[in-house]
Write a protein that holds these residues in place. Structure first.
Motif, PDB file in Angstrom:
ATOM      1  N   GLY A  39     -18.713 -99.211 -85.292  1.00  0.00           N
ATOM      2  CA  GLY A  39     -17.762 -98.664 -84.335  1.00  0.00           C
ATOM      3  C   GLY A  39     -18.110 -97.264 -83.859  1.00  0.00           C
ATOM      4  N   ALA A  40     -17.082 -96.539 -83.411  1.00  0.00           N
ATOM      5  CA  ALA A  40     -17.268 -95.238 -82.765  1.00  0.00           C
ATOM      6  C   ALA A  40     -18.001 -94.233 -83.645  1.00  0.00           C
ATOM      7  N   VAL A  41     -17.636 -94.140 -84.920  1.00  0.00           N
ATOM      8  CA  VAL A  41     -18.273 -93.160 -85.796  1.00  0.00           C
ATOM      9  C   VAL A  41     -19.762 -93.461 -85.965  1.00  0.00           C
ATOM     10  N   ALA A  42     -20.088 -94.717 -86.195  1.00  0.00           N
ATOM     11  CA  ALA A  42     -21.494 -95.101 -86.354  1.00  0.00           C
ATOM     12  C   ALA A  42     -22.282 -94.795 -85.087  1.00  0.00           C
ATOM     13  N   ASP A  43     -21.653 -94.941 -83.939  1.00  0.00           N
ATOM     14  CA  ASP A  43     -22.326 -94.673 -82.672  1.00  0.00           C
ATOM     15  C   ASP A  43     -22.443 -93.180 -82.383  1.00  0.00           C
ATOM     16  N   LEU A  44     -21.395 -92.410 -82.685  1.00  0.00           N
ATOM     17  CA  LEU A  44     -21.358 -91.003 -82.288  1.00  0.00           C
ATOM     18  C   LEU A  44     -22.126 -90.079 -83.220  1.00  0.00           C
ATOM     19  N   TYR A  45     -21.853 -90.148 -84.518  1.00  0.00           N
ATOM     20  CA  TYR A  45     -22.529 -89.214 -85.418  1.00  0.00           C
ATOM     21  C   TYR A  45     -23.049 -89.843 -86.703  1.00  0.00           C
ATOM     22  N   GLY A  46     -22.787 -91.108 -86.933  1.00  0.00           N
ATOM     23  CA  GLY A  46     -23.276 -91.782 -88.130  1.00  0.00           C
ATOM     24  C   GLY A  46     -24.775 -91.647 -88.345  1.00  0.00           C
ATOM     25  N   PRO A  47     -25.595 -91.791 -87.292  1.00  0.00           N
ATOM     26  CA  PRO A  47     -27.040 -91.661 -87.482  1.00  0.00           C
ATOM     27  C   PRO A  47     -27.491 -90.267 -87.940  1.00  0.00           C
ATOM     28  N   ALA A  58     -15.593 -72.716 -83.411  1.00  0.00           N
ATOM     29  CA  ALA A  58     -14.757 -73.792 -83.942  1.00  0.00           C
ATOM     30  C   ALA A  58     -14.328 -74.643 -82.755  1.00  0.00           C
ATOM     31  N   PHE A  59     -13.883 -75.851 -83.001  1.00  0.00           N
ATOM     32  CA  PHE A  59     -13.579 -76.805 -81.930  1.00  0.00           C
ATOM     33  C   PHE A  59     -12.428 -77.686 -82.368  1.00  0.00           C
ATOM     34  N   THR A  60     -11.544 -78.019 -81.437  1.00  0.00           N
ATOM     35  CA  THR A  60     -10.440 -78.922 -81.756  1.00  0.00           C
ATOM     36  C   THR A  60     -10.229 -79.922 -80.625  1.00  0.00           C
ATOM     37  N   THR A  61      -9.835 -81.148 -80.986  1.00  0.00           N
ATOM     38  CA  THR A  61      -9.554 -82.183 -80.003  1.00  0.00           C
ATOM     39  C   THR A  61      -8.759 -83.315 -80.654  1.00  0.00           C
ATOM     40  N   ASP A  62      -8.167 -84.158 -79.845  1.00  0.00           N
ATOM     41  CA  ASP A  62      -7.547 -85.413 -80.284  1.00  0.00           C
ATOM     42  C   ASP A  62      -8.394 -86.541 -79.721  1.00  0.00           C
ATOM     43  N   PHE A  63      -8.424 -87.680 -80.402  1.00  0.00           N
ATOM     44  CA  PHE A  63      -9.191 -88.810 -79.870  1.00  0.00           C
ATOM     45  C   PHE A  63      -8.857 -90.072 -80.646  1.00  0.00           C
ATOM     46  N   ASP A  64      -9.374 -91.193 -80.176  1.00  0.00           N
ATOM     47  CA  ASP A  64      -9.241 -92.484 -80.842  1.00  0.00           C
ATOM     48  C   ASP A  64     -10.607 -92.907 -81.367  1.00  0.00           C
ATOM     49  N   TYR A  65     -10.646 -93.462 -82.578  1.00  0.00           N
ATOM     50  CA  TYR A  65     -11.836 -94.152 -83.072  1.00  0.00           C
ATOM     51  C   TYR A  65     -11.508 -95.631 -83.058  1.00  0.00           C
ATOM     52  N   ARG A  66     -12.427 -96.431 -82.621  1.00  0.00           N
ATOM     53  CA  ARG A  66     -12.234 -97.879 -82.571  1.00  0.00           C
ATOM     54  C   ARG A  66     -13.445 -98.571 -83.169  1.00  0.00           C
ATOM     55  N   SER A  67     -13.199 -99.757 -83.703  1.00  0.00           N
ATOM     56  CA  SER A  67     -14.317-100.549 -84.207  1.00  0.00           C
ATOM     57  C   SER A  67     -15.058-101.148 -83.020  1.00  0.00           C
ATOM     58  N   PHE A 124     -15.736 -92.956 -92.058  1.00  0.00           N
ATOM     59  CA  PHE A 124     -16.162 -91.607 -91.698  1.00  0.00           C
ATOM     60  C   PHE A 124     -17.596 -91.281 -92.093  1.00  0.00           C
ATOM     61  N   LEU A 125     -18.207 -92.121 -92.899  1.00  0.00           N
ATOM     62  CA  LEU A 125     -19.632 -91.955 -93.184  1.00  0.00           C
ATOM     63  C   LEU A 125     -20.478 -92.871 -92.303  1.00  0.00           C
ATOM     64  N   GLY A 126     -19.827 -93.560 -91.353  1.00  0.00           N
ATOM     65  CA  GLY A 126     -20.540 -94.363 -90.368  1.00  0.00           C
ATOM     66  C   GLY A 126     -21.000 -95.716 -90.838  1.00  0.00           C
ATOM     67  N   GLU A 168      -2.164 -92.926 -86.966  1.00  0.00           N
ATOM     68  CA  GLU A 168      -1.883 -94.338 -87.187  1.00  0.00           C
ATOM     69  C   GLU A 168      -3.197 -95.074 -87.187  1.00  0.00           C
ATOM     70  N   GLY A 169      -3.293 -96.113 -87.981  1.00  0.00           N
ATOM     71  CA  GLY A 169      -4.512 -96.880 -88.005  1.00  0.00           C
ATOM     72  C   GLY A 169      -4.633 -97.751 -89.231  1.00  0.00           C
ATOM     73  N   HIS A 170      -5.575 -98.651 -89.170  1.00  0.00           N
ATOM     74  CA  HIS A 170      -5.840 -99.557 -90.281  1.00  0.00           C
ATOM     75  C   HIS A 170      -7.311 -99.963 -90.245  1.00  0.00           C
ATOM     76  N   PHE A 171      -7.781-100.483 -91.356  1.00  0.00           N
ATOM     77  CA  PHE A 171      -9.125-101.015 -91.472  1.00  0.00           C
ATOM     78  C   PHE A 171      -8.966-102.385 -92.107  1.00  0.00           C
ATOM     79  N   GLY A 172      -9.155-103.417 -91.306  1.00  0.00           N
ATOM     80  CA  GLY A 172      -8.816-104.755 -91.785  1.00  0.00           C
ATOM     81  C   GLY A 172      -7.331-104.768 -92.110  1.00  0.00           C
ATOM     82  N   GLY A 173      -6.961-105.159 -93.302  1.00  0.00           N
ATOM     83  CA  GLY A 173      -5.560-105.170 -93.710  1.00  0.00           C
ATOM     84  C   GLY A 173      -5.123-103.912 -94.433  1.00  0.00           C
ATOM     85  N   VAL A 174      -5.971-102.872 -94.466  1.00  0.00           N
ATOM     86  CA  VAL A 174      -5.657-101.647 -95.208  1.00  0.00           C
ATOM     87  C   VAL A 174      -5.033-100.618 -94.277  1.00  0.00           C
ATOM     88  N   ASP A 175      -3.792-100.253 -94.549  1.00  0.00           N
ATOM     89  CA  ASP A 175      -3.080 -99.247 -93.757  1.00  0.00           C
ATOM     90  C   ASP A 175      -3.615 -97.857 -94.095  1.00  0.00           C
TER      91      ASP A 175
END
Length: 192
Positions: free
Chosen positions: A92-100, A181-190, A86-88, A35-42
């Motif tokens: 938000g979280a992606v830019a902080d975690l692996y975007g650089p 290989a690695f698997t996990t669940d998580f939340d990304y937030r702006s 997803f390209l950071g 589940e999620g959205h980006f601005g008004g985009v579902d």
């Protein structure tokens, strides 16, 4: 945004960072937006797969070469939003975690993506381009931390059985070698 994600990195054996085992790291990251959205985009029920490759025989901080795949059913606004996230580029979280870590983006395209995230096995299929299989636990559940979701979010290491990717002049095949290989669940937030 709540996501389900698997990570297969066949050459990188250390979950705490550092140089890769063989001087080259390549793999695939997959996400299923529960589940999620980006601005008004579902963005609910869309899938994203990113291939990565870097060489650390030059320096260990070499930027990633990546290619991004987004669900074939994504509308233009969804495709743009998922690429930015997803390209950071969206912060938000992606830019902080692996975007650089992302250096050159060699392309992005819509594709048929099938993800199998069940207890017995994990599979990523980008039809006609990529196939990843991982089975059998290599660690206790919740025992491994990976820099992609953040070291504060534990997951489980698996034995990868096969990893194949071909896109134009790019590609790799790792078959029959029990890579990480690695698997996990998580939340990304702006960041707002």
């Amino acid at each position: 945004m709540q996501l389900r994600r698997d990570l297969s990195l066949p050459q990188r054996r250390r979950s705490s960072g550092g140089p890769s085992t063989y001087g080259e790291c390549f793999g695939a990251l997959s996400w299923h937006v529960a589940e999620g959205h980006f601005g008004g985009v579902d963005l609910e029920d869309l899938r994203v797969v990113m291939t990565i490759r870097y060489l650390d025989d030059v320096i260990t901080s070499t930027k990633w070469d990546v290619f991004l795949y987004v669900s074939a059913s994504a509308s233009d606004p969804q495709f743009q939003a998922l690429g930015d996230i997803f390209l950071g580029r969206a912060g938000g979280a992606v830019a902080d975690l692996y975007g650089p870590a992302i250096g050159t983006v060699h392309g992005a395209r819509r594709a048929a993506i099938r993800l199998e995230h069940v207890a017995a096995r994990r599979r990523i299929d980008v039809v006609g381009h990529l196939h990843v299989e991982a089975e059998d636990l290599a660690s206790t559940e919740g025992d491994v931390r990976c820099g992609i979701p953040g070291f504060d979010h534990p997951g489980t290491e698996l034995h990868g059985e096969g990893l194949t990717w071909h896109e134009g002049p790019f590609g790799w095949d790792v078959i029959g070698r029990r890579h990480a290989a690695f698997t996990t669940d998580f939340d990304y937030r702006s960041s707002d």
